[in-house]
Structures are given as structure tokens and as C-alpha cells.
Design an enzyme around this catalytic site. Structure first.
Site, PDB file in Angstrom:
ATOM      1  N   HIS A   1       3.194  -0.815   6.617  1.00  0.00           N
ATOM      2  CA  HIS A   1       3.732   0.297   5.823  1.00  0.00           C
ATOM      3  C   HIS A   1       5.185   0.516   6.276  1.00  0.00           C
ATOM      4  CE1 HIS A   1       4.179   4.600   4.704  1.00  0.00           C
ATOM      5  NE2 HIS A   1       3.161   4.421   3.886  1.00  0.00           N
TER       6      HIS A   1
ATOM      7  N   ASP B   1      -1.090   1.260  14.184  1.00  0.00           N
ATOM      8  CA  ASP B   1      -1.038   2.221  13.081  1.00  0.00           C
ATOM      9  C   ASP B   1      -2.454   2.339  12.533  1.00  0.00           C
ATOM     10  OD1 ASP B   1      -0.931   3.429  10.609  1.00  0.00           O
ATOM     11  OD2 ASP B   1       0.828   2.329   9.907  1.00  0.00           O
TER      12      ASP B   1
ATOM     13  N   GLN C   1      -5.122   3.972   8.143  1.00  0.00           N
ATOM     14  CA  GLN C   1      -6.138   3.562   7.170  1.00  0.00           C
ATOM     15  C   GLN C   1      -7.434   3.101   7.818  1.00  0.00           C
ATOM     16  OE1 GLN C   1      -5.806   3.993   3.963  1.00  0.00           O
ATOM     17  NE2 GLN C   1      -3.611   4.399   3.853  1.00  0.00           N
TER      18      GLN C   1
ATOM     19  N   LYS D   1      -5.250  11.926   5.570  1.00  0.00           N
ATOM     20  CA  LYS D   1      -6.021  10.782   5.055  1.00  0.00           C
ATOM     21  C   LYS D   1      -7.460  10.834   5.568  1.00  0.00           C
ATOM     22  CE  LYS D   1      -1.939   7.861   4.896  1.00  0.00           C
ATOM     23  NZ  LYS D   1      -1.615   7.592   3.499  1.00  0.00           N
TER      24      LYS D   1
ATOM     25  N   CYS E   1       4.597   1.652  -0.415  1.00  0.00           N
ATOM     26  CA  CYS E   1       5.406   1.726   0.811  1.00  0.00           C
ATOM     27  C   CYS E   1       5.256   0.451   1.642  1.00  0.00           C
ATOM     28  CB  CYS E   1       5.065   2.943   1.655  1.00  0.00           C
ATOM     29  SG  CYS E   1       5.395   4.496   0.827  1.00  0.00           S
TER      30      CYS E   1
HETATM   31  N1  PMP Z   1       0.728   3.715   7.824  1.00  0.00           N
HETATM   32  C1  PMP Z   1      -0.145   3.416   6.875  1.00  0.00           C
HETATM   33  C2  PMP Z   1      -0.931   2.138   6.981  1.00  0.00           C
HETATM   34  C3  PMP Z   1      -0.323   4.288   5.801  1.00  0.00           C
HETATM   35  O1  PMP Z   1      -1.213   3.987   4.844  1.00  0.00           O
HETATM   36  C4  PMP Z   1       0.420   5.482   5.744  1.00  0.00           C
HETATM   37  C5  PMP Z   1       0.284   6.447   4.590  1.00  0.00           C
HETATM   38  N2  PMP Z   1       0.338   5.827   3.318  1.00  0.00           N
HETATM   39  C6  PMP Z   1       1.322   5.747   6.764  1.00  0.00           C
HETATM   40  C7  PMP Z   1       1.441   4.846   7.793  1.00  0.00           C
HETATM   41  C8  PMP Z   1       2.152   6.979   6.785  1.00  0.00           C
HETATM   42  O2  PMP Z   1       1.357   8.107   6.933  1.00  0.00           O
HETATM   43  P1  PMP Z   1       1.961   9.550   6.713  1.00  0.00           P
HETATM   44  O3  PMP Z   1       2.709   9.522   5.419  1.00  0.00           O
HETATM   45  O4  PMP Z   1       0.766  10.438   6.670  1.00  0.00           O
HETATM   46  O5  PMP Z   1       2.853   9.840   7.874  1.00  0.00           O
END
Ligand code: PMP
Length: 407
Positions: free
Chosen positions: A124, A201, A204, A227, A365
Site C-alpha cells: 500500500h 503492515d 488487512q 478496518k 493505493c
Molecule cells: N496498509 C494496507 C495494506 C491497507 O489496506 C491500508 C488501508 N487501505 C493501509 C495500510 C492504510 O491504513 P489507514 O488508512 O487506516 O492508515
């Protein structure tokens, strides 16, 4: 089967009871954000109704209760990820801030000219951009583990990419765009054999299967409350205690100090050293309620449901002519990224929306990953514990409608 009473779990999420555009709501966008069970909504209301005050400062009863609630939430998170010590849990705004915290502290301290930070091609943007910033500032180099055609990590390349210059491996547990699950334990073993710390990270992964940070052995683990069926504005950075204690502070301000004079500040102990300012107390309380809810369902059951419904959805989507699944790694979670022949993903999403079906379309993203697969965007349906085979059937029906419109 799902391993729990799916109708009952679904009934715990009030938002799912509504009709939109004259149809029952079908929510297939939980990888973007999860819906909230009643228990979370109640916990937040209860906190503001009975206990609200600032934490760690007051002598009065409400401050005592608020502090207790906030620190109890920290313990709930510790238990959930099987951290050894409650001090290893730092509350932040979300995964993004957790990674930026590590970049600003570990990155600033340990990444120098000529060094390398290793990430993967399926990250991401929030696990790419902070490391680009660290590397740019330090004169270091960002290196990337490639992914194969199925969307699985190219494990065969990792040994050569971990070098004496690598200062950190920062990698996602699960891809938000493809659902691929990475073999974190194996990666940690490879990195640690070369004394390289690992940041994971977990945005997910914590939503889909049990996570044990001690078993994984990683040095940092980041995730977001929203999430995980908790509120927005709260997230977690787990860090091994010795690692956290070795790092400089992140933001300066109240609560992160023991004493301040105009000449010198003595920083607070971990974890408070990394939590400057008034934290999101209600957010932490809501996150703890979400975790207790998931524990009551059982994360092993959540995982069983995920694999069951993913198998059902994978087969069902393959019946749609012209649909191409992107991300078919042997080990994946309930994310279905796809393109539909001759239809722009945005149009897929718009027509499905008319049918009351919520999916995400775009680059998720993860623009470098989209480039890897030669697409600008995909349509993505993502599953959570409240989704049913009927949701998947509605999606398939909706996609056939999209095809009719564009025929
Ligand atoms: N890493 C991953 C794999 C994600 O899916 C996301 C959210 N789409 C993020 C980081 C960022 O999370 P947040 O926007 O809640 O900070």
C-alpha cells in the site's frame, strides 16, 4: 460452512439492515473500512456518557475511569495480537501513522547514506512513501521484492535482496489489492539471520485470521482500528520492547515527557514516550470492544468463514463471461480484484452501486502493483465476517447486468 451463526453475526451490524436505492444493501468494501457491530457503538456511547475525562493527569474519579478504560484497551490489544508486554502496544491514528512513526524514529536513527530499505511490490502507498521519504533524506536506496503472475511474493528473490546494507524489511502481511498472504515467519527468519529488523503492515491481516506477533517474531506490527470493525482515528503500532526503548521519540508534547525545563526534557517511558498529546480515548475503547466482539466469534471461525466464502466467490465470479481475476495466489484472503472485458472498472462500480452493491474501484493505493499487472485500476470486492453467499450472488447478478448495459 462459516463456523459460526452467520445470520446472528450479520444481525449485530445495524448498518447492514438498510435498503439503498430501493434494494437491500450489499456491502463488499470491508478492505477499505469495516462496518461496526452494535457492541462497538454502545461502548463508545457508554464511554462518553459515563466516563469521559482526560487520561493520565487528573486526580478525579472520571480521569481515573478514563485512564483505566484506555489502559484496559491497551491490554485487550496486547491479548489480541499475543504481545508479551502491554508496553509494546502504542496507540496511534492508524496503520499510516504507525508506519510513519517507525520511519521517523527507527528510520531517522538507523538509515544512512548508501543503506537500503527493502519493501515489496504489493505494498500500500502507506508502506512505500514513508520509506521513500526516509531514503531520500538519508541518501539511501529503496529496494523491492517482486511478485509473480499470481500475485504471490517472489520468495526466490529475497535472499539476494537482503544485503549487508539492508536496514529494515517493511512488508505487508496481506495485500489489500489482491488478498495475497505473505509468509511473514519465513521472511522474519531470513531477515533476522542477517540482523535486519522487520516491520509488518497488518492492516488487512488482523481482520481475517489470528495473529500472534511473538510467533511471527517481527519487530513491528501495524494495524488500523477502523478496518477491524472498530472506530476511525485509532490504530496500533506493536513494537518489541527492547526495540521501542532504543528509539528516539516521535512527536513532542504533553504526556510523552517525565519533566521539562527550557533547557532539557526527560522523555517518558515506553509506550507513553510515543503518545504525545491527548489520545483518542473513545477510539481505544471502541477498538477494544471490536476486539472483544471478534474474540466472541473466534478469530479461527472468522478465518474459516473467510476461506469458505472466498472459495464460493472465486467460483461464482468465474461464471461471469469476460471477467478476469487479478490475484490468484495459493494463499490469500477474501479479496476479489478483477477487470471486466471492455468495461472500465469505474463503470462497473457505478452500475453495481445502482443495484445497492458497494465495491471499490481504482488503484487501491497500490499504483506500483497495478503497473505490475498492466492495469490502471481494478474493481475490488472484499469480504468480511458479516458477508453471505447471497451477497456474492447479488454481485454476480449485478455484474451480468453490467455486461448487458455494455453489450
Ligand atoms: N496498509 C494496507 C495494506 C491497507 O489496506 C491500508 C488501508 N487501505 C493501509 C495500510 C492504510 O491504513 P489507514 O488508512 O487506516 O492508515
Amino acid at each position: 460452512g462459516p463456523g459460526f451463526d452467520l445470520a446472528r453475526v450479520r444481525a449485530d451490524f445495524p448498518i447492514l439492515r438498510q435498503e439503498v436505492r430501493g434494494r437491500p444493501l450489499v456491502y463488499l468494501d470491508s478492505a477499505a473500512t469495516g462496518q461496526k457491530p452494535q457492541a462497538v457503538l454502545d461502548a463508545i456511547t457508554r464511554y462518553y456518557t459515563h466516563d469521559n475525562a482526560n487520561v493520565h493527569r487528573g486526580v478525579h474519579i472520571l480521569s481515573e475511569r478514563a485512564t483505566q478504560a484506555f489502559e484496559d484497551a491497551r491490554e485487550t490489544v496486547r491479548r489480541f495480537i499475543h504481545a508479551k508486554d502491554v508496553r509494546e502496544v502504542i496507540f496511534v491514528r492508524g496503520t499510516t501513522e504507525a508506519i510513519n512513526l517507525v520511519a521517523a524514529t527507527y528510520g531517522r536513527k538507523h538509515v544512512g547514506p548508501g543503506d537500503e530499505v527493502l519493501i515489496s511490490a504489493m505494498e500500500h502507498h502507506s508502506n512505500i512513501v514513508p520509506w521513500q521519504m526516509v531514503c531520500d533524506a538519508a541518501g539511501a536506496k529503496l529496494r523491492v521484492i517482486p511478485v509473480d503472475e499470481s500475485g504471490a511474493l517472489r520468495m526466490d528473490t529475497v535472499d539476494a535482496l537482503l544485503t549487508e546494507k539492508t536496514r529494515l524489511l517493511a512488508i505487508t502481511h496481506v495485500s489489500n489489492a489482491l488478498g495475497s498472504v505473505n509468509p511473514i515467519k519465513e521472511l522474519v527468519a531470513k531477515a533476522h539471520a542477517r540482523n535486519i529488523p522487520v516491520l509488518v503492515d497488518g492492516a488487512q491481516s488482523v481482520t481475517h485470521f489470528p495473529v500472534d506477533v511473538q510467533d511471527l517474531g517481527c519487530d513491528f506490527y501495524a494495524f488500523s482500528g477502523h478496518k477491524l470493525f472498530g472506530p476511525t482515528g485509532i490504530g496500533v503500532l506493536y513494537g518489541k520492547l527492547a526495540m521501542l526503548e532504543s528509539l528516539p521519540p516521535y512527536q513532542g508534547g504533553g504526556d510523552m515527557i517525565l519533566s521539562v525545563t527550557m533547557e532539557k526534557t526527560v522523555y517518558n517511558r515506553v509506550p507513553h514516550r510515543f503518545e504525545a498529546g491527548t489520545p483518542d480515548m473513545a477510539g481505544a475503547v471502541g477498538l477494544a470492544a471490536a476486539i472483544r466482539y471478534l474474540e466472541s466469534v473466534g478469530m479461527q471461525n472468522v478465518s474459516q468463514h473467510d476461506q469458505w466464502l472466498l472459495a464460493y466467490a472465486t467460483q461464482a465470479l468465474q461464471s461471469v463471461p469476460g471477467l478476469k481475476l487479478i490475484g490468484t495466489a495459493p494463499h490469500k484472503t477474501g479479496v476479489l480484484s478483477f477487470t471486466l472485458e471492455d468495461v472500465h472498472p469505474h463503470d462497473v462500480g457505478t452500475i453495481l452501486d445502482q443495484e445497492g452493491i458497494c465495491i471499490r474501484t481504482g488503484h487501491h493505493c497500490a499504483q506500483p502493483l497495478m503497473q505490475r499487472f498492466g492495469v490502471a485500476a481494478t474493481a475490488r470486492a472484499s469480504l468480511a465476517l458479516y458477508n453471505t453467499p447471497e451477497d456474492v450472488d447479488a454481485l454476480v447478478k449485478g455484474l451480468n447486468k453490467v455486461r448487458e448495459v455494455f453489450a
